[in-house]
Design a protein around this motif. Structure first.
Motif, short mmCIF file in Angstrom:
data_model
loop_
_atom_site.label_atom_id
_atom_site.label_comp_id
_atom_site.label_asym_id
_atom_site.label_seq_id
_atom_site.Cartn_x
_atom_site.Cartn_y
_atom_site.Cartn_z
N ASP A 62 0.84 -1.20 0.00
CA ASP A 62 0.00 0.00 0.00
C ASP A 62 0.87 1.25 0.00
O ASP A 62 0.57 2.23 -0.69
CB ASP A 62 -0.92 0.01 1.22
CG ASP A 62 -2.02 -1.03 1.13
OD1 ASP A 62 -2.15 -1.66 0.05
OD2 ASP A 62 -2.76 -1.21 2.11
N LYS A 63 1.98 1.21 0.76
CA LYS A 63 2.86 2.38 0.85
C LYS A 63 3.51 2.68 -0.49
O LYS A 63 3.62 3.84 -0.91
CB LYS A 63 3.94 2.14 1.91
CG LYS A 63 4.78 3.38 2.22
CD LYS A 63 5.71 3.14 3.38
CE LYS A 63 6.50 4.41 3.69
NZ LYS A 63 7.44 4.20 4.83
N GLU A 64 3.92 1.62 -1.21
CA GLU A 64 4.53 1.82 -2.53
C GLU A 64 3.53 2.45 -3.50
O GLU A 64 3.89 3.35 -4.27
CB GLU A 64 5.00 0.47 -3.09
CG GLU A 64 6.27 -0.05 -2.44
CD GLU A 64 6.64 -1.45 -2.92
OE1 GLU A 64 7.82 -1.68 -3.23
OE2 GLU A 64 5.72 -2.30 -3.01
N LEU A 65 2.29 2.01 -3.43
CA LEU A 65 1.27 2.55 -4.31
C LEU A 65 0.96 4.01 -3.96
O LEU A 65 0.79 4.85 -4.84
CB LEU A 65 -0.01 1.71 -4.23
CG LEU A 65 0.09 0.29 -4.81
CD1 LEU A 65 -1.16 -0.52 -4.46
CD2 LEU A 65 0.27 0.34 -6.33
#
Length: 291
Positions: A51-54
């Protein structure tokens, strides 16, 4: 008495088995969808994005993930509207197809000017059929009396055949399939339409009725009644622009139908409602068929 009890128990057992089978089918379907989601949108190393990468992804990279390589290019989509058309038949698919950029969308009338839908909604269209010679996609919505009358309008049918000669997709929603059928475009094709006398009407035009929300046979796409045009629109986007973009449109529309009761098809509606509705349609068409 014993025989009656045995029959009741047997019927109860069969009902439970049917429910179990339906439940198992639903679980299998959900599992398949979940697996498809897992296989999609992976990083080059085959692992899923966090989620953080997105969330930290830049605009260009985000768009590259959302947009897939199109399988086709459409410059123009024309939706033919006429007095008495069902509003959602036209505006439902349009709400989906509107997100196809940079495709130009045109509302086309028998003549340009004010068109009044079956709901008495007035739409001003800038083009009549005499103004349009070519479209990449033609969409024909349905209606009732005026749709039947359109099946007898030879000038309109000639125009539809002319557009179809060079179109990439020729599409109908609901009883719009009657018009495509009258133009001779569904002969030998699999198609669907509104449930009212569907098999009979399509057979009249040499088509084979498929009891589905939407179907396609070559470049011809047809949907069942009214709301099914949204499903078909999403399927077309999925085919051309990919699942991510189709899901983006569905999410943007929050298209997650959960009706308060199941009666949207004769297979689910109370038989009294179905028979009375069919009777009403028969009585409505009768004077025009007799003419």
């Amino acid at each position: 008495m014993k025989k009656s009890i045995i029959i009741i128990l047997a019927l109860g057992f069969l009902t439970c088995e049917e429910k179990k089978t339906a439940s198992t089918a639903n679980l299998d379907e959900k599992k398949e969808v979940a697996e498809q989601k897992t296989e999609r949108n992976l990083k080059p190393d085959g692992t899923p994005y966090s989620d953080k990468e997105l969330e930290n992804m830049g605009h260009t990279e985000s768009m590259a993930l959302l947009y897939e390589v199109p399988t086709d290019t459409l410059k123009t989509i024309g939706i033919f509207v006429y007095d008495g058309f069902f509003t959602m038949d036209a505006l439902g698919p349009l709400s989906v197809l509107n997100s196809m950029y940079p495709t130009k969308k045109l509302l086309i009338g028998r003549e340009k000017g004010i068109i009044t839908s079956s709901d008495n909604i007035k739409i001003e269209v800038d083009y009549g059929i005499e103004d349009i010679d070519q479209l990449d996609m033609l969409v024909i919505p349905g209606g009732f009396i005026q749709t039947y009358q359109a099946t007898k309008d030879q000038e309109l049918l000639d125009w539809i055949r002319k557009i179809d000669q060079n179109s990439k997709y020729t599409v109908s929603v609901c009883t719009g399939a009657w018009i495509l059928g009258a133009a001779g475009l569904l002969e030998g094709k699999k198609a669907t339409t509104h449930w009212y006398r569907a098999e009979e009407k399509l057979a009249q035009y040499g088509a084979t009725f498929v009891k589905e929300r939407y179907t396609n046979d070559g470049k011809y796409w047809t949907s069942a009644g009214v709301s099914a045009g949204i499903d078909m629109g999403l399927a077309i986007v999925d085919k051309i622009l990919g699942r991510n973009y189709a899901e983006f449109i569905a999410l943007n529309l929050e298209y997650d139908p959960q009706p308060p009761f199941e009666s949207g098809h004769p297979d689910k509606a109370d038989r009294v409602v179905t028979i009375m509705t069919e009777k009403m349609f028969d009585e409505g068409l009768k004077p025009y068929i007799e003419k």
